[in-house]
Design a protein around this motif. Sequence first.
Motif, PDB file in Angstrom:
ATOM      1  N   LEU A  28      11.861 -12.215   9.148  1.00  0.00           N
ATOM      2  CA  LEU A  28      11.590 -11.447   7.936  1.00  0.00           C
ATOM      3  C   LEU A  28      10.096 -11.466   7.625  1.00  0.00           C
ATOM      4  O   LEU A  28       9.508 -10.433   7.301  1.00  0.00           O
ATOM      5  N   GLY A  29       9.498 -12.640   7.737  1.00  0.00           N
ATOM      6  CA  GLY A  29       8.056 -12.740   7.508  1.00  0.00           C
ATOM      7  C   GLY A  29       7.270 -11.833   8.438  1.00  0.00           C
ATOM      8  O   GLY A  29       6.330 -11.152   8.018  1.00  0.00           O
ATOM      9  N   LEU A  30       7.663 -11.783   9.693  1.00  0.00           N
ATOM     10  CA  LEU A  30       6.994 -10.913  10.662  1.00  0.00           C
ATOM     11  C   LEU A  30       7.149  -9.453  10.258  1.00  0.00           C
ATOM     12  O   LEU A  30       6.178  -8.688  10.265  1.00  0.00           O
ATOM     13  N   ASP A  31       8.361  -9.063   9.878  1.00  0.00           N
ATOM     14  CA  ASP A  31       8.600  -7.686   9.443  1.00  0.00           C
ATOM     15  C   ASP A  31       7.810  -7.330   8.193  1.00  0.00           C
ATOM     16  O   ASP A  31       7.452  -6.170   7.986  1.00  0.00           O
ATOM     17  N   MET A  32       7.533  -8.326   7.350  1.00  0.00           N
ATOM     18  CA  MET A  32       6.769  -8.081   6.117  1.00  0.00           C
ATOM     19  C   MET A  32       5.263  -8.114   6.354  1.00  0.00           C
ATOM     20  O   MET A  32       4.494  -7.760   5.477  1.00  0.00           O
ATOM     21  N   GLY A  33       4.851  -8.588   7.522  1.00  0.00           N
ATOM     22  CA  GLY A  33       3.423  -8.695   7.801  1.00  0.00           C
ATOM     23  C   GLY A  33       2.801  -9.951   7.236  1.00  0.00           C
ATOM     24  O   GLY A  33       1.603  -9.992   6.949  1.00  0.00           O
ATOM     25  N   VAL A  34       3.605 -11.002   7.081  1.00  0.00           N
ATOM     26  CA  VAL A  34       3.103 -12.270   6.545  1.00  0.00           C
ATOM     27  C   VAL A  34       2.090 -12.862   7.511  1.00  0.00           C
ATOM     28  O   VAL A  34       2.344 -12.950   8.713  1.00  0.00           O
ATOM     29  N   ASP A  42       0.812  -1.207   0.000  1.00  0.00           N
ATOM     30  CA  ASP A  42       0.000   0.000   0.000  1.00  0.00           C
ATOM     31  C   ASP A  42       0.852   1.266   0.000  1.00  0.00           C
ATOM     32  O   ASP A  42       0.478   2.277  -0.548  1.00  0.00           O
ATOM     33  N   LYS A  43       2.013   1.197   0.580  1.00  0.00           N
ATOM     34  CA  LYS A  43       2.878   2.371   0.694  1.00  0.00           C
ATOM     35  C   LYS A  43       4.104   2.274  -0.213  1.00  0.00           C
ATOM     36  O   LYS A  43       4.990   3.105  -0.134  1.00  0.00           O
ATOM     37  N   LYS A  44       4.184   1.227  -1.030  1.00  0.00           N
ATOM     38  CA  LYS A  44       5.330   1.000  -1.913  1.00  0.00           C
ATOM     39  C   LYS A  44       6.633   1.082  -1.129  1.00  0.00           C
ATOM     40  O   LYS A  44       7.505   1.883  -1.410  1.00  0.00           O
ATOM     41  N   ARG A  45       6.757   0.222  -0.144  1.00  0.00           N
ATOM     42  CA  ARG A  45       7.953   0.177   0.702  1.00  0.00           C
ATOM     43  C   ARG A  45       8.850  -0.976   0.283  1.00  0.00           C
ATOM     44  O   ARG A  45       8.382  -1.992  -0.207  1.00  0.00           O
ATOM     45  N   PRO A  46      10.135  -0.815   0.537  1.00  0.00           N
ATOM     46  CA  PRO A  46      11.045  -1.917   0.214  1.00  0.00           C
ATOM     47  C   PRO A  46      10.834  -3.093   1.163  1.00  0.00           C
ATOM     48  O   PRO A  46      10.286  -2.939   2.257  1.00  0.00           O
ATOM     49  N   VAL A  47      11.278  -4.249   0.719  1.00  0.00           N
ATOM     50  CA  VAL A  47      11.308  -5.397   1.619  1.00  0.00           C
ATOM     51  C   VAL A  47      12.138  -4.959   2.826  1.00  0.00           C
ATOM     52  O   VAL A  47      13.184  -4.321   2.653  1.00  0.00           O
ATOM     53  N   PRO A  48      11.675  -5.248   4.045  1.00  0.00           N
ATOM     54  CA  PRO A  48      12.437  -4.821   5.233  1.00  0.00           C
ATOM     55  C   PRO A  48      13.890  -5.315   5.181  1.00  0.00           C
ATOM     56  O   PRO A  48      14.167  -6.381   4.635  1.00  0.00           O
ATOM     57  N   TYR A  64      13.038 -21.188  -7.689  1.00  0.00           N
ATOM     58  CA  TYR A  64      13.531 -19.938  -7.131  1.00  0.00           C
ATOM     59  C   TYR A  64      14.944 -19.595  -7.596  1.00  0.00           C
ATOM     60  O   TYR A  64      15.822 -20.453  -7.629  1.00  0.00           O
ATOM     61  N   LYS A  65      15.157 -18.334  -7.901  1.00  0.00           N
ATOM     62  CA  LYS A  65      16.497 -17.850  -8.244  1.00  0.00           C
ATOM     63  C   LYS A  65      17.375 -17.890  -6.994  1.00  0.00           C
ATOM     64  O   LYS A  65      18.527 -18.298  -7.047  1.00  0.00           O
ATOM     65  N   LYS A  66      16.797 -17.452  -5.861  1.00  0.00           N
ATOM     66  CA  LYS A  66      17.456 -17.510  -4.554  1.00  0.00           C
ATOM     67  C   LYS A  66      16.385 -17.813  -3.521  1.00  0.00           C
ATOM     68  O   LYS A  66      15.237 -17.387  -3.670  1.00  0.00           O
ATOM     69  N   VAL A  67      16.774 -18.549  -2.473  1.00  0.00           N
ATOM     70  CA  VAL A  67      15.824 -18.888  -1.418  1.00  0.00           C
ATOM     71  C   VAL A  67      16.388 -18.415  -0.082  1.00  0.00           C
ATOM     72  O   VAL A  67      17.465 -18.847   0.338  1.00  0.00           O
ATOM     73  N   ILE A  68      15.648 -17.532   0.566  1.00  0.00           N
ATOM     74  CA  ILE A  68      16.026 -16.990   1.866  1.00  0.00           C
ATOM     75  C   ILE A  68      15.503 -17.936   2.935  1.00  0.00           C
ATOM     76  O   ILE A  68      14.326 -18.298   2.934  1.00  0.00           O
ATOM     77  N   LEU A  69      16.353 -18.335   3.854  1.00  0.00           N
ATOM     78  CA  LEU A  69      15.953 -19.191   4.968  1.00  0.00           C
ATOM     79  C   LEU A  69      15.521 -18.309   6.129  1.00  0.00           C
ATOM     80  O   LEU A  69      16.349 -17.677   6.785  1.00  0.00           O
ATOM     81  N   ASP A  70      14.221 -18.241   6.355  1.00  0.00           N
ATOM     82  CA  ASP A  70      13.643 -17.447   7.446  1.00  0.00           C
ATOM     83  C   ASP A  70      13.130 -18.417   8.507  1.00  0.00           C
ATOM     84  O   ASP A  70      11.933 -18.510   8.778  1.00  0.00           O
ATOM     85  N   GLU A  71      14.053 -19.143   9.096  1.00  0.00           N
ATOM     86  CA  GLU A  71      13.715 -20.234  10.009  1.00  0.00           C
ATOM     87  C   GLU A  71      12.916 -19.762  11.224  1.00  0.00           C
ATOM     88  O   GLU A  71      12.003 -20.450  11.673  1.00  0.00           O
ATOM     89  N   LYS A  72      13.226 -18.595  11.739  1.00  0.00           N
ATOM     90  CA  LYS A  72      12.517 -18.075  12.922  1.00  0.00           C
ATOM     91  C   LYS A  72      11.335 -17.184  12.552  1.00  0.00           C
ATOM     92  O   LYS A  72      10.581 -16.767  13.408  1.00  0.00           O
ATOM     93  N   GLY A  73      11.192 -16.859  11.283  1.00  0.00           N
ATOM     94  CA  GLY A  73      10.065 -16.055  10.831  1.00  0.00           C
ATOM     95  C   GLY A  73      10.234 -14.558  11.030  1.00  0.00           C
ATOM     96  O   GLY A  73       9.263 -13.813  10.931  1.00  0.00           O
TER      97      GLY A  73
END
Length: 183
Positions: free
Chosen positions: A133-139, A39-45, A122-131
Motif C-alpha cells: 500500500l505504501g508503494l502504491d501511495m508513493g511513500v 496533486d491530482k486529488k486521487r483516492p487512496v489506492p 488510531y481509529k483503525k490501523v492497516i497492517l502493510d507488512e510488505k509495504g
Amino acid sequence: MNNRKLFAFIPLVIFIVLGIFLWRGLSIDPTELPSELADKKRPVPAFELPSLTDPAVMLNNADLKGEVALLNVWATWCPTCKEEHGFLNRLAQDEGVTIYGINYKDEPGKAREWLRRYLNPYKKVILDEKGTLGLDMGVYGAPETYVLDTDGIVRYRHVGAVDAKVWKTLQQVMAQVKQESGQ
C-alpha cells in the motif's frame, strides 16, 4: 582561435554548470516531496489488508471514508515516528481528530506492543507488512501524514513528523476540506 585556447574554457563551463545545479538543489525543500495522490486529488489506492489490532479483520478503502481525517504512515523502526507519536495521541484524545494508521514494513508483534506501551491514537490501523500500500501511495518512508476528505480522497501530504507547527497547516487544510464538503 586555436583549439588549445578553446580547451582552456572547458573547466570554466563545467564549473558554471555544476554551480547552477548545486544552487538549484539547495533551494529545494526536501519535505515538499511531490505527491501524485494529493496533486491530482486521487483516492487512496485500492487495498485489502489486515487490521494490525485485529488480524482477522480485513480493511479496505471503504474503511477510510465518511469523515475528514488524517492517515499516518508509521513504523516501530522509525525514530521520528516515536517522536511524533505523543503528539498524535494528544490530537486524537484532546482534539478529537480522527487518525487512521498504516503500519509500514514492520513486524506486527512489535507494532502491537508499541501501541500497548505508547497508546493508540488510531481509529483503525492497516497492517502493510510488505509495504504494498505504501508503494502504491508513493511513500518515501515513515512518517508521512495525509489529509483525507470524506470520500477517502487524498487532499494533502506531509512528509516528516507531525508537531505543533505542522499541525497548524494540517488544521487549515482539514478546515478547508470540511468547508468544501459542507461539514
